[in-house]
Design a protein around this motif. Structure first.
Motif, PDB file in Angstrom:
ATOM      1  N   SER A   1       6.076  16.424   5.452  1.00 52.44           N
ATOM      2  CA  SER A   1       5.185  15.284   5.259  1.00 52.44           C
ATOM      3  C   SER A   1       5.819  14.395   4.188  1.00 52.44           C
ATOM      4  N   GLY A   2       5.006  13.672   3.438  1.00 53.66           N
ATOM      5  CA  GLY A   2       5.569  12.803   2.408  1.00 53.66           C
ATOM      6  C   GLY A   2       4.674  11.616   2.138  1.00 53.66           C
ATOM      7  N   CYS A   3       5.294  10.516   1.726  1.00 51.33           N
ATOM      8  CA  CYS A   3       4.519   9.305   1.438  1.00 51.33           C
ATOM      9  C   CYS A   3       5.303   8.074   1.873  1.00 51.33           C
ATOM     10  N   THR A   4       4.576   7.007   2.098  1.00 48.35           N
ATOM     11  CA  THR A   4       5.140   5.767   2.631  1.00 48.35           C
ATOM     12  C   THR A   4       4.591   4.579   1.865  1.00 48.35           C
ATOM     13  N   VAL A   5       5.487   3.716   1.386  1.00 43.60           N
ATOM     14  CA  VAL A   5       5.065   2.421   0.855  1.00 43.60           C
ATOM     15  C   VAL A   5       5.316   1.385   1.942  1.00 43.60           C
ATOM     16  N   HIS A   6       4.305   0.586   2.219  1.00 42.69           N
ATOM     17  CA  HIS A   6       4.436  -0.397   3.298  1.00 42.69           C
ATOM     18  C   HIS A   6       3.707  -1.680   2.950  1.00 42.69           C
ATOM     19  N   PHE A   7       4.108  -2.758   3.631  1.00 42.50           N
ATOM     20  CA  PHE A   7       3.338  -3.991   3.545  1.00 42.50           C
ATOM     21  C   PHE A   7       2.051  -3.814   4.340  1.00 42.50           C
ATOM     22  N   VAL A   8       1.017  -4.514   3.933  1.00 46.33           N
ATOM     23  CA  VAL A   8      -0.280  -4.424   4.593  1.00 46.33           C
ATOM     24  C   VAL A   8      -0.419  -5.563   5.594  1.00 46.33           C
TER      25      VAL A   8
ATOM     26  N   PRO B   1       6.200   2.640  -8.089  1.00 48.47           N
ATOM     27  CA  PRO B   1       6.752   1.738  -9.110  1.00 48.47           C
ATOM     28  C   PRO B   1       8.139   1.215  -8.735  1.00 48.47           C
ATOM     29  N   LYS B   2       8.958   2.048  -8.068  1.00 47.32           N
ATOM     30  CA  LYS B   2      10.299   1.609  -7.662  1.00 47.32           C
ATOM     31  C   LYS B   2      10.217   0.446  -6.687  1.00 47.32           C
ATOM     32  N   VAL B   3       9.333   0.534  -5.705  1.00 50.67           N
ATOM     33  CA  VAL B   3       9.189  -0.551  -4.731  1.00 50.67           C
ATOM     34  C   VAL B   3       8.705  -1.827  -5.418  1.00 50.67           C
ATOM     35  N   ILE B   4       7.757  -1.698  -6.323  1.00 49.87           N
ATOM     36  CA  ILE B   4       7.275  -2.878  -7.048  1.00 49.87           C
ATOM     37  C   ILE B   4       8.410  -3.505  -7.854  1.00 49.87           C
ATOM     38  N   GLU B   5       9.208  -2.676  -8.504  1.00 50.33           N
ATOM     39  CA  GLU B   5      10.378  -3.156  -9.252  1.00 50.33           C
ATOM     40  C   GLU B   5      11.313  -3.953  -8.335  1.00 50.33           C
ATOM     41  N   LEU B   6      11.610  -3.410  -7.156  1.00 52.82           N
ATOM     42  CA  LEU B   6      12.497  -4.071  -6.203  1.00 52.82           C
ATOM     43  C   LEU B   6      11.893  -5.381  -5.680  1.00 52.82           C
ATOM     44  N   TYR B   7      10.594  -5.360  -5.421  1.00 57.21           N
ATOM     45  CA  TYR B   7       9.911  -6.574  -4.947  1.00 57.21           C
ATOM     46  C   TYR B   7      10.035  -7.687  -5.984  1.00 57.21           C
ATOM     47  N   LEU B   8       9.754  -7.363  -7.225  1.00 54.56           N
ATOM     48  CA  LEU B   8       9.799  -8.370  -8.288  1.00 54.56           C
ATOM     49  C   LEU B   8      11.207  -8.908  -8.493  1.00 54.56           C
ATOM     50  N   ALA B   9      12.204  -8.087  -8.184  1.00 52.91           N
ATOM     51  CA  ALA B   9      13.604  -8.512  -8.318  1.00 52.91           C
ATOM     52  C   ALA B   9      14.083  -9.307  -7.103  1.00 52.91           C
TER      53      ALA B   9
ATOM     54  N   ILE C   1       8.479   0.019   3.900  1.00 53.89           N
ATOM     55  CA  ILE C   1       9.472  -0.350   2.887  1.00 53.89           C
ATOM     56  C   ILE C   1      10.271   0.864   2.423  1.00 53.89           C
ATOM     57  N   MET C   2       9.583   1.936   2.080  1.00 53.99           N
ATOM     58  CA  MET C   2      10.259   3.114   1.534  1.00 53.99           C
ATOM     59  C   MET C   2       9.437   4.357   1.840  1.00 53.99           C
ATOM     60  N   GLN C   3      10.128   5.460   2.118  1.00 55.77           N
ATOM     61  CA  GLN C   3       9.457   6.734   2.377  1.00 55.77           C
ATOM     62  C   GLN C   3      10.147   7.848   1.598  1.00 55.77           C
ATOM     63  N   LYS C   4       9.383   8.870   1.282  1.00 56.43           N
ATOM     64  CA  LYS C   4       9.925  10.062   0.628  1.00 56.43           C
ATOM     65  C   LYS C   4       9.353  11.281   1.315  1.00 56.43           C
ATOM     66  N   ALA C   5      10.232  12.165   1.776  1.00 54.83           N
ATOM     67  CA  ALA C   5       9.801  13.363   2.489  1.00 54.83           C
ATOM     68  C   ALA C   5       9.459  14.483   1.509  1.00 54.83           C
TER      69      ALA C   5
ATOM     70  N   ASN D   1       0.858  -1.187   0.000  1.00 58.75           N
ATOM     71  CA  ASN D   1       0.000   0.000   0.000  1.00 58.75           C
ATOM     72  C   ASN D   1       0.893   1.236   0.000  1.00 58.75           C
ATOM     73  N   ILE D   2       0.366   2.328  -0.534  1.00 59.07           N
ATOM     74  CA  ILE D   2       1.052   3.606  -0.425  1.00 59.07           C
ATOM     75  C   ILE D   2       0.136   4.569   0.311  1.00 59.07           C
ATOM     76  N   HIS D   3       0.727   5.291   1.261  1.00 51.07           N
ATOM     77  CA  HIS D   3      -0.051   6.210   2.099  1.00 51.07           C
ATOM     78  C   HIS D   3       0.560   7.599   2.016  1.00 51.07           C
ATOM     79  N   PRO D   4      -0.265   8.653   1.935  1.00 51.11           N
ATOM     80  CA  PRO D   4       0.248  10.008   1.732  1.00 51.11           C
ATOM     81  C   PRO D   4       0.666  10.742   3.004  1.00 51.11           C
ATOM     82  N   SER D   5       1.488  10.083   3.823  1.00 48.77           N
ATOM     83  CA  SER D   5       2.141  10.736   4.949  1.00 48.77           C
ATOM     84  C   SER D   5       3.354   9.890   5.320  1.00 48.77           C
TER      85      SER D   5
END
Length: 204
Positions: free
Chosen positions: A136-143, A182-190, A153-157, A110-114
Motif C-alpha cells: 500500500s502507501g500514500c499518494t499526493v495528487h491534484f484535486v 511537505p516535499k511536494v509542497i516544496e517542489l510546487y512552490l519552486a 504527483i508523488m507516491q510512496k509504497a 490532497n494526500i490519500h493513504p493508498s
C-alpha cells in the motif's frame, strides 16, 4: 522558490499532516507561510495546532450552512481573505464541488493513504487489508471534481504485513505522508511541478 504563494490548509480532524507542514515551514524546508487553517468541524484538533503555531484558524461549520454551496462559498471567502494561492487538503473529509475546484484550478493538493487509483475513498486501510494486497502507501495528487481522481504527483509504497491492523498500517503510511507531502509542497512552490492532462512531471 516563490514566497508569494501563501498556503491555505483544510482539515477535518487531528491535523497530523498539517503539523508536518507547520514543522517543514519552521525548519525552512517550505519557504512560505500558512495564511489560514480552515476546518468543517469545531472540535477538530487541527484548529488547536494552528493556534499554537500562531496561524489564523477558522471553523466553517458545515452543519450551520444550509447548502453545500453556502459552505464552499464561505471557505472560498476565507481563503481569498488571506490571499491563499495553494490550497492543501490535510485530512479534509469532504468532496469539493466543481465551483470550488475551478476557483483554485490546479492549485489544490490532497494526500490519500493508498496508492491511487486503488482504494480511493474514506476507508482505504480497511479496504487494503480486506483485499489482501501486499503493498500500500500514500499518494499526493491534484484535486479535480472527482473523488481521489486528480493527476498523481508523488507516491510512496509501504509494505502490508501479514499481521497488520488498520491502526498499524495507518501509522506506517502516516510516517511517509509526513515526508512526501511537505516535499511536494516544496517542489510546487519552486515551480518544479508541471501538469499536462493526467500526467505530472517534476523538474530535477
Amino acid at each position: 522558490m516563490n514566497n508569494q504563494i501563501i498556503l491555505g490548509v483544510l482539515a477535518s480532524g487531528r491535523g497530523s499532516d498539517l503539523q508536518s507542514i507547520i514543522d517543514a515551514i519552521e525548519n525552512g524546508q517550505i519557504k512560505t507561510k500558512i495564511g489560514v487553517v480552515l476546518t468543517d468541524k469545531p472540535e477538530a484538533m487541527a484548529l488547536e495546532r494552528a493556534r499554537k503555531a500562531g496561524i489564523p484558524a477558522v471553523c466553517v461549520d458545515r452543519k450551520k450552512c444550509s447548502t453545500k454551496e453556502e459552505f464552499e462559498q464561505k471557505l472560498v471567502e476565507q481563503l481569498k481573505k488571506y490571499n491563499v494561492g495553494l490550497v492543501v487538503l490535510a485530512g479534509f473529509m469532504r468532496i469539493l464541488s466543481p465551483y470550488f475546484v475551478n476557483e483554485f484550478k490546479n492549485c489544490i493538493l490532497n494526500i490519500h493513504p493508498s496508492l491511487l487509483p486503488s482504494f480511493g475513498g474514506a476507508h482505504a486501510h480497511r479496504d487494503v487489508l480486506a483485499y489482501g494486497v501486499k503493498v500500500s502507501g500514500c499518494t499526493v495528487h491534484f484535486v479535480d471534481e472527482g473523488m481521489d481522481s486528480g493527476p498523481i504527483i508523488m507516491q510512496k509504497a509501504v509494505p502490508v504485513l501479514d499481521d497488520d491492523t488498520e491502526e498499524t498500517l495507518s501509522a506506517r503510511v502516516l510516517e511517509q505522508e509526513h515526508i512526501i507531502y511537505p516535499k511536494v509542497i516544496e517542489l510546487y512552490l519552486a515551480g518544479k511541478i508541471h501538469v499536462n492532462g493526467r500526467h505530472v512531471t517534476i523538474d530535477d
